[in-house]
Write a protein that holds these residues in place. Structure first.
Motif, PDB file in Angstrom:
ATOM      1  N   THR A   1       0.845  -1.178   0.000  1.00  0.00           N
ATOM      2  CA  THR A   1       0.000   0.000   0.000  1.00  0.00           C
ATOM      3  C   THR A   1       0.885   1.234   0.000  1.00  0.00           C
ATOM      4  O   THR A   1       1.793   1.342   0.821  1.00  0.00           O
ATOM      5  N   ARG A   2       0.606   2.141  -0.928  1.00  0.00           N
ATOM      6  CA  ARG A   2       1.353   3.405  -1.003  1.00  0.00           C
ATOM      7  C   ARG A   2       0.592   4.448  -0.215  1.00  0.00           C
ATOM      8  O   ARG A   2      -0.593   4.664  -0.443  1.00  0.00           O
ATOM      9  N   LEU A   3       1.265   5.108   0.713  1.00  0.00           N
ATOM     10  CA  LEU A   3       0.646   6.156   1.525  1.00  0.00           C
ATOM     11  C   LEU A   3       1.368   7.467   1.213  1.00  0.00           C
ATOM     12  O   LEU A   3       2.536   7.643   1.568  1.00  0.00           O
ATOM     13  N   HIS A   4       0.654   8.358   0.509  1.00  0.00           N
ATOM     14  CA  HIS A   4       1.276   9.618   0.074  1.00  0.00           C
ATOM     15  C   HIS A   4       0.342  10.766   0.448  1.00  0.00           C
ATOM     16  O   HIS A   4      -0.685  10.975  -0.184  1.00  0.00           O
ATOM     17  N   ARG A   5       0.715  11.483   1.491  1.00  0.00           N
ATOM     18  CA  ARG A   5      -0.125  12.562   2.006  1.00  0.00           C
ATOM     19  C   ARG A   5       0.606  13.897   2.028  1.00  0.00           C
ATOM     20  O   ARG A   5       0.426  14.682   2.944  1.00  0.00           O
ATOM     21  N   SER A   6       1.401  14.147   1.028  1.00  0.00           N
ATOM     22  CA  SER A   6       2.100  15.427   0.984  1.00  0.00           C
ATOM     23  C   SER A   6       1.123  16.525   0.573  1.00  0.00           C
ATOM     24  O   SER A   6       0.013  16.262   0.105  1.00  0.00           O
ATOM     25  N   VAL A   7       1.555  17.755   0.723  1.00  0.00           N
ATOM     26  CA  VAL A   7       0.722  18.911   0.405  1.00  0.00           C
ATOM     27  C   VAL A   7       0.238  18.864  -1.043  1.00  0.00           C
ATOM     28  O   VAL A   7      -0.920  19.162  -1.336  1.00  0.00           O
ATOM     29  N   LEU A   8       1.106  18.470  -1.963  1.00  0.00           N
ATOM     30  CA  LEU A   8       0.780  18.478  -3.391  1.00  0.00           C
ATOM     31  C   LEU A   8       0.303  17.130  -3.922  1.00  0.00           C
ATOM     32  O   LEU A   8       0.012  17.016  -5.120  1.00  0.00           O
ATOM     33  N   ALA A   9       0.197  16.109  -3.079  1.00  0.00           N
ATOM     34  CA  ALA A   9      -0.053  14.743  -3.544  1.00  0.00           C
ATOM     35  C   ALA A   9      -1.322  14.597  -4.376  1.00  0.00           C
ATOM     36  O   ALA A   9      -1.302  13.965  -5.442  1.00  0.00           O
ATOM     37  N   ALA A  10      -2.445  15.141  -3.929  1.00  0.00           N
ATOM     38  CA  ALA A  10      -3.712  14.948  -4.653  1.00  0.00           C
ATOM     39  C   ALA A  10      -3.669  15.602  -6.034  1.00  0.00           C
ATOM     40  O   ALA A  10      -4.030  14.978  -7.041  1.00  0.00           O
TER      41      ALA A  10
ATOM     42  N   SER B   1       5.667  10.267   2.280  1.00  0.00           N
ATOM     43  CA  SER B   1       5.740  11.650   2.755  1.00  0.00           C
ATOM     44  C   SER B   1       5.794  11.655   4.275  1.00  0.00           C
ATOM     45  O   SER B   1       5.452  10.674   4.936  1.00  0.00           O
ATOM     46  N   PHE B   2       6.228  12.789   4.806  1.00  0.00           N
ATOM     47  CA  PHE B   2       6.311  12.969   6.248  1.00  0.00           C
ATOM     48  C   PHE B   2       5.947  14.408   6.561  1.00  0.00           C
ATOM     49  O   PHE B   2       6.518  15.337   5.972  1.00  0.00           O
ATOM     50  N   LEU B   3       4.996  14.595   7.435  1.00  0.00           N
ATOM     51  CA  LEU B   3       4.527  15.926   7.832  1.00  0.00           C
ATOM     52  C   LEU B   3       4.161  16.793   6.620  1.00  0.00           C
ATOM     53  O   LEU B   3       4.500  17.972   6.554  1.00  0.00           O
ATOM     54  N   GLY B   4       3.488  16.193   5.637  1.00  0.00           N
ATOM     55  CA  GLY B   4       3.039  16.929   4.463  1.00  0.00           C
ATOM     56  C   GLY B   4       4.120  17.209   3.440  1.00  0.00           C
ATOM     57  O   GLY B   4       3.910  17.964   2.494  1.00  0.00           O
ATOM     58  N   PHE B   5       5.276  16.585   3.606  1.00  0.00           N
ATOM     59  CA  PHE B   5       6.427  16.856   2.747  1.00  0.00           C
ATOM     60  C   PHE B   5       6.843  15.560   2.060  1.00  0.00           C
ATOM     61  O   PHE B   5       7.139  14.570   2.725  1.00  0.00           O
TER      62      PHE B   5
END
Length: 191
Positions: free
Chosen positions: A1-10, A147-151
């Motif tokens: 599972t890829r977890l990508h929660r950076s500010v620009l991810a979406a 990502s980490f802390l939105g980065f």
């Protein structure tokens, strides 16, 4: 599972899918992976050039970072859109390229004089340790955190490009009123 929660991810995901759907049939994910690697070699060489010719090197750094984003970010998306995934191969190749590319970029910075070589080596060692932890965590938990802390990687490329532009003004900073210090020395220590 890829977890990508950076500010620009979406927004980035939507843009990558849009590009992948329009990519010519003769382009495959391996072509994009090679582009990602070659462009990071270009980032390293361009940073090296900034040591003697900042006005020539800085734009090349930014162009090469953009090409790296295109190749490195789009290769997996293209494979998923075309239903040609090779998850283990893709994961392996992508991260080997990331490690080699980071080493080339930091070597270019060290040879440019914009980063102390010792700080470049320590930054690379620390980054490789974080990558090792990421790989082990992915294997142990079956979750790849991008990502980490939105980065994430895209935000990091943008930050490096901004730093490159600062080289046009000498690349020195005075954090907390101290210094002056080389921007990329401070960035490497913070990273």
């Amino acid at each position: 599972t890829r977890l990508h929660r950076s500010v620009l991810a979406a927004a980035e995901k939507r843009a990558l899918i849009w590009m992948a759907e329009r990519m010519p049939a003769w382009v495959n994910s391996d072509h994009l992976s090679v582009l990602g690697l070659v462009s990071m070699a270009g980032v390293g060489m361009s940073f090296w050039l900034t040591g003697s010719r900042p006005a020539a090197g800085v734009p090349l750094v930014v162009v090469c970072l953009a090409l790296n984003w295109f190749g490195d970010s789009l290769d997996g998306t293209l494979a998923r859109v075309r239903n040609q995934q090779r998850p283990r191969y893709g994961f392996y190749v992508d991260h080997v390229i990331d490690m080699a590319g980071t080493a080339m970029m930091l070597a270019g910075l060290a040879f440019s004089g914009h980063m102390d070589p010792l700080i470049a080596v320590v930054t690379l060692a620390a980054w490789l340790l974080v990558m090792g932890e990421s790989f082990l965590g992915t294997w142990a938990r079956s979750v790849f955190r991008m990502s980490f802390l939105g980065f994430g990687p895209t935000e990091l490329r943008i930050l490096i490009a901004v730093g490159a532009f600062m080289l046009l003004g000498g690349g020195m900073v005075r954090p907390f009123g101290l210094g002056p210090y080389r921007l990329f020395d401070v960035g490497g220590i913070v990273a």
